[in-house]
Every structure is written in C-alpha cells, then in structure tokens.
Scaffold this active site. Structure first.
Site, mmCIF file in Angstrom:
data_model
loop_
_atom_site.group_PDB
_atom_site.id
_atom_site.type_symbol
_atom_site.label_atom_id
_atom_site.label_comp_id
_atom_site.label_asym_id
_atom_site.label_seq_id
_atom_site.Cartn_x
_atom_site.Cartn_y
_atom_site.Cartn_z
ATOM 1 C CG ASP A 181 -2.001 1.217 1.090
ATOM 2 O OD1 ASP A 181 -2.013 1.449 0.167
ATOM 3 O OD2 ASP A 181 -2.464 1.479 2.243
ATOM 4 C CG ASP A 200 -1.411 7.308 0.551
ATOM 5 O OD1 ASP A 200 -0.489 8.101 -0.037
ATOM 6 O OD2 ASP A 200 -2.292 8.080 -0.195
#
Length: 376
Positions: A13, A15
């Site tokens: 991922d 953020d």
C-alpha cells in the site's frame, strides 16, 4: 524437460505504509515513513520478492484531485525510492471512489489478473497495508498480510491471513529476510527418453523427506542416503528398461537430479556455493567436495576391489557421479579409502549428500553472488 519456478510478490500500500497517510497528494505535506528506505532496500537485496505498489487514490482526475497533481507527487515518490536503490516492478492504482463499488478498488482484486496466473505463487506472496481492507484484499487474493499497525492482537477472522502486525519497517524487513520465510527453492522435471521416464520434483529447503524407487535394490538404498543426508525433499516416479540392464536408469536419474538442483538454485545468490565433507563409516573414510561453479569438472579417486555390490555394478557409481557433475555443472571430487565395498559406496553417497547440503545453504543475511566474476 519442464521446469516450474514460480515468482512471489510483495504488495505494498502507498499511503500510511510508504508515505504518510495524510499527504493529500501534496508536496508540502508529503514525507516518507520512518525506516522505509533501509527496510525495503534490505528486502530487495536479500529476497526474491517482486515489489508491487497497490493503491487506492480516490477521485483522481476530478476537480478535487487533478491528474497532473497526483502524477507529479506519485513520480516524486517513485523517483525518491529509486534514488535509495528501491525500484517497483509494478504499480497498480485504482482511481475510483468508494461509492463507485469498482472491482479494482481494494479490497477488490479486479486489478490483479496478472498475478492470478500460474507464473505467481500467491501463497508465498505478502501484502503490507495499514488498513484492515488491505488485509481483506490479501485474504481475497490468497496471499499473506502484514498489518502496518501498532495493534497487539490480530482481529478475529484474520488469524490465517496476518503473519505480522508492526509499524516498524525494521521489524518487517527482519521478518521477511529471515531465512525461514524465504521462498523454498523448488523445481520439477518430466524427462522421457526411449529408455527411461522420470517425473521428479525437488525442494532444496526441505527436511530430507521423499521417495523415489527405481527397483534397483542397492541403488535405491543410495538414493535414500542422498535424500536423508542432503536435507532436500525429492519425490517422483520412474520407469525404465531394466530388462536391458541398470545403466540407463542410473545415468538418467543422475542427469535429472543434476538438472533439478541446477534449476532450483536459480541465480545462486546467497548460497555457500562450496561444500565438502569427510565421513567415516566403520572401516572406511570418504571425502567429497563440490562447487556449483557452472563448470563441470570431475575427479574420482576411488578403487573398488569388487565388481558388484549385490547385483549392482560398482562401475555405475562412478558413472552416476560423473553424469551428475555434467548435468549440474559442478566441480565434484570424490575419494574413499579401501575397505568393505558396501561401506565405501555408502560413505561416498552420504558425504556427497552432506556436501550438497552445505553448498546450497543460503546465508539469510546476504543475497550476494558467491563469485568475484559477477556471474555463475
């Protein structure tokens, strides 16, 4: 020959894992997570994971988030990682909003078609994410999850998915580069000639289990020694022209085994490369040394005084090891003192297996190629 070597991915991922969660695709608010550069660099240097960024970016190309603003920040992130020696093999971004119910938006796996093919081993791939939706994504994809979180307990329903919960990139790097969780080095071969047919599979990171029967009594006893003392797992089926004699069966097994080990070693990064063993068995002492050098060299300093051990010709022992050396492309030296012929042969096969065990072992702290040439 058919070889099977599957790849594995480290899905990341963006953020909250690579950069701060509240960056709002703004240069002014952007910063990188503590330890992420060293952590990912260590993973790149010491494992075979392909790095894949998988990110939801709500409403890109809308007035709230123009495409050029997102692209410029995204490029800065990628370029900064490249400057630190970390390159992404793939970047997958879903631009939809949650209410769009897009199948490509995590935890949906609509973007992941390429990774749901036989080329990839998802069971040994890992998703690193800070949200439980990332862990749901991992579960849906069939991979494992590392929850980038300070939570101490695994949420109910995720026990089989989450293998680590930590917000420390040092912890994550140590966990993933530990030798115990590196992908097993496996290969399989189907080799058929007019004389023999083998269907074999090998796991260099096994525990010395498996079964392969050629119906050549003494030779099968020696195969058992290879499996047991090398700690490789070897399984397969065999049929051959034993009505002629044992020559083709012994030779072709040696070729197949050497080819299997060569393939399973891959680029040979992180292995010892060299292995040697001295083994005593009752009245004899055997010495074996091996170097997976990509060059076949064979030295056989053995003198059997008997022509047969049971019904097995002792000349086929030399032929087995010579054929293995050629197929595995290794230097192989064998010596055994004179004594009981059964003990001489068994000591050689045991020392051979123990030498392989040492040579193929990986150093969990290194992914270096064991050669000053830069290639093997």
């Amino acid at each position: 020959m058919n070889f099977e070597m599957k790849k594995r991915a480290l899905f990341l991922d963006r953020d909250g894992v690579l950069v701060n969660k509240d960056n709002k695709n703004s240069f002014e608010k952007l910063y990188f997570m503590s330890g992420v550069f060293n952590g990912l660099k260590s993973i790149c240097d010491n494992t075979d994971y392909s790095l894949v960024m998988v990110s939801n970016q709500d409403g890109v190309n809308t007035p709230a988030l123009p495409l050029d603003r997102f692209t410029s920040v995204q490029n800065r992130i990628v370029e900064t990682f490249q400057g630190e020696g970390v390159s992404f093999d793939d970047i997958l971004v879903d631009y939809s909003l949650k209410e769009d119910n897009c199948p490509g938006r995590k935890p949906g796996i609509g973007m992941m078609g390429e990774y749901q093919t036989s080329e990839w081993d998802l069971s040994k791939s890992v998703m690193v994410g800070d949200r439980l939706t990332d862990m749901e994504f991992a579960k849906n994809l069939g991979c494992k999850g590392i929850w980038f979180s300070n939570e101490k307990s695994i949420p109910e329903g995720y026990e089989d998915t989450i293998i680590l919960a930590s917000s420390s990139w040092q912890d994550i790097s140590t966990f993933l580069t530990d030798n115990k969780v590196k992908a097993h080095r496996k290969a399989s071969i189907q080799r058929t000639t007019k004389e023999t047919s083998f269907n074999l599979s090998i796991d260099l990171d096994g525990s010395g289990k498996g079964e392969l029967k050629t119906n050549i009594g003494f030779f099968d006893h020696m195969i058992e020694q290879i499996i047991k003392h090398s700690h490789i797992d070897l399984n397969g089926t065999f049929s051959g022209d034993l009505e002629v004699d044992e020559h083709h069966s012994v030779e072709d097994l040696a070729i197949t085994l050497g080819s299997l080990i060569k393939k399973a070693l891959g680029d040979k990064r992180g292995i010892n490369r060299y292995g040697s063993d001295m083994l005593i068995m009752d009245d004899v002492v055997a010495r074996v040394a091996i170097d997976f050098s990509a060059r076949a060299e064979f030295i056989y300093d053995v003198d059997f005084k008997r022509e047969y051990i049971g019904t097995f010709p002792t000349e086929m022992i030399k032929h087995f090891f010579k054929s293995f050396s050629n197929a595995a492309e290794c230097n192989l030296y064998l010596n055994v003192s004179e004594g009981n012929s059964h003990h001489m042969a068994e000591a050689l096969f045991k020392a051979f297996a123990r030498s392989i065990k040492v040579a193929v072992k990986r150093d969990p702290s290194s992914n270096a190629l064991p050669s000053t040439k830069g290639v093997l």
